[in-house]
Design a protein around this motif. Structure first.
Motif, short mmCIF file in Angstrom:
data_model
loop_
_atom_site.label_atom_id
_atom_site.label_comp_id
_atom_site.label_asym_id
_atom_site.label_seq_id
_atom_site.Cartn_x
_atom_site.Cartn_y
_atom_site.Cartn_z
N VAL A 115 0.84 -1.18 0.00
CA VAL A 115 0.00 0.00 0.00
C VAL A 115 0.89 1.26 0.00
N LEU A 116 1.86 1.31 0.90
CA LEU A 116 2.73 2.46 0.97
C LEU A 116 3.53 2.63 -0.32
N ALA A 117 4.00 1.52 -0.87
CA ALA A 117 4.77 1.58 -2.11
C ALA A 117 3.93 2.15 -3.25
N ASN A 118 2.67 1.75 -3.33
CA ASN A 118 1.79 2.30 -4.37
C ASN A 118 1.58 3.80 -4.16
N TYR A 119 1.43 4.20 -2.93
CA TYR A 119 1.28 5.63 -2.63
C TYR A 119 2.52 6.39 -3.10
N TYR A 120 3.70 5.83 -2.83
CA TYR A 120 4.93 6.49 -3.23
C TYR A 120 5.06 6.57 -4.75
N LEU A 121 4.69 5.50 -5.44
CA LEU A 121 4.73 5.55 -6.90
C LEU A 121 3.81 6.64 -7.43
N ASP A 122 2.63 6.74 -6.86
CA ASP A 122 1.70 7.81 -7.27
C ASP A 122 2.28 9.18 -6.95
N ALA A 123 2.90 9.32 -5.80
CA ALA A 123 3.48 10.61 -5.41
C ALA A 123 4.61 11.00 -6.35
N VAL A 124 5.48 10.05 -6.68
CA VAL A 124 6.59 10.34 -7.59
C VAL A 124 6.05 10.72 -8.96
N ARG A 125 5.07 9.98 -9.44
CA ARG A 125 4.46 10.28 -10.74
C ARG A 125 3.88 11.71 -10.73
N THR A 126 3.17 12.06 -9.68
CA THR A 126 2.57 13.40 -9.57
C THR A 126 3.65 14.48 -9.55
N ILE A 127 4.71 14.25 -8.80
CA ILE A 127 5.81 15.21 -8.72
C ILE A 127 6.47 15.38 -10.08
N TYR A 157 11.45 5.11 -10.00
CA TYR A 157 12.06 5.69 -8.81
C TYR A 157 13.33 6.47 -9.11
N GLU A 158 13.55 6.80 -10.37
CA GLU A 158 14.77 7.51 -10.73
C GLU A 158 14.89 8.81 -9.94
N ASP A 159 16.06 9.01 -9.38
CA ASP A 159 16.37 10.20 -8.58
C ASP A 159 15.49 10.31 -7.34
N CYS A 160 15.18 9.15 -6.76
CA CYS A 160 14.47 9.10 -5.48
C CYS A 160 15.44 8.60 -4.42
N VAL A 161 15.23 9.06 -3.21
CA VAL A 161 16.08 8.69 -2.09
C VAL A 161 15.18 8.14 -0.98
N PHE A 162 15.56 7.00 -0.44
CA PHE A 162 14.80 6.43 0.66
C PHE A 162 15.31 7.02 1.97
N ASP A 163 14.40 7.54 2.75
CA ASP A 163 14.68 8.21 4.02
C ASP A 163 14.53 7.19 5.14
N VAL A 164 15.63 6.94 5.85
CA VAL A 164 15.65 5.93 6.90
C VAL A 164 15.85 6.61 8.25
N HIS A 165 15.13 6.15 9.25
CA HIS A 165 15.29 6.64 10.62
C HIS A 165 15.86 5.50 11.46
N LEU A 166 16.96 5.75 12.11
CA LEU A 166 17.64 4.70 12.87
C LEU A 166 17.65 5.02 14.37
N TYR A 167 16.87 4.26 15.08
CA TYR A 167 16.83 4.37 16.54
C TYR A 167 16.97 2.96 17.12
N GLN A 168 17.58 2.85 18.28
CA GLN A 168 17.66 1.56 18.97
C GLN A 168 17.18 1.70 20.40
N CYS A 169 16.22 2.58 20.60
CA CYS A 169 15.76 2.78 21.98
C CYS A 169 14.23 2.69 22.09
N PHE A 170 13.53 2.62 20.98
CA PHE A 170 12.06 2.58 21.03
C PHE A 170 11.56 1.17 20.76
N GLY A 171 10.58 0.75 21.52
CA GLY A 171 9.96 -0.55 21.28
C GLY A 171 10.53 -1.64 22.16
#
Length: 123
Positions: free
Chosen positions: A1-13, A49-63
């Motif tokens: 679901v999220l991946a489809n949203y991202y593809l739509d967002a990239v296409r719109t942009i 996904y050309e010229d797209c960057v995946f944004d990663v958040h790295l925490y080891q204290c939650f959960g």
């Protein structure tokens, strides 16, 4: 679901005139648990996904999973993240922290805690 949203967002942009090569699009995947899924999508649909960057958040204290690990295990997990980041075609770590669960630092001196954070940061 999220991946489809991202593809739509990239296409719109891109359709709005913000072309690859001129504008990079950041797509948050947040936790590294999702990274393999998005890596597969990237490899399968690279042109989308050309010229797209995946944004990663790295925490080891939650959960709860992070709360039960020993200091040694936290350091090992941090080292494994370097491999993950190297495996992603394009990513940016936009959020991270040196915070560790209190439990894994219990019983060690302030100096040992500073050493642990220093080692964690290097990992």
């Amino acid at each position: 679901v999220l991946a489809n949203y991202y593809l739509d967002a990239v296409r719109t942009i891109r359709q709005a005139g913000m072309r690859a090569g001129e504008v990079a699009v950041f797509l948050p995947i947040f936790t590294e648990r999702r990274a393999p899924e998005f890596k597969r999508l990237w490899e399968r649909d690279y042109a989308k996904y050309e010229d797209c960057v995946f944004d990663v958040h790295l925490y080891q204290c939650f959960g709860p999973t992070w709360q039960i690990l020993t200091l040694g295990r936290h350091l090992a997990e941090a080292r494994k993240r370097a491999e993950l980041l190297e495996s992603l075609p394009a990513c940016s770590v936009t959020e991270w922290s040196l915070a560790l669960p209190r439990r894994c630092l219990d019983g060690i001196s302030d100096e040992e805690q500073r050493d642990a954070w220093r080692e964690f940061g290097k990992a």
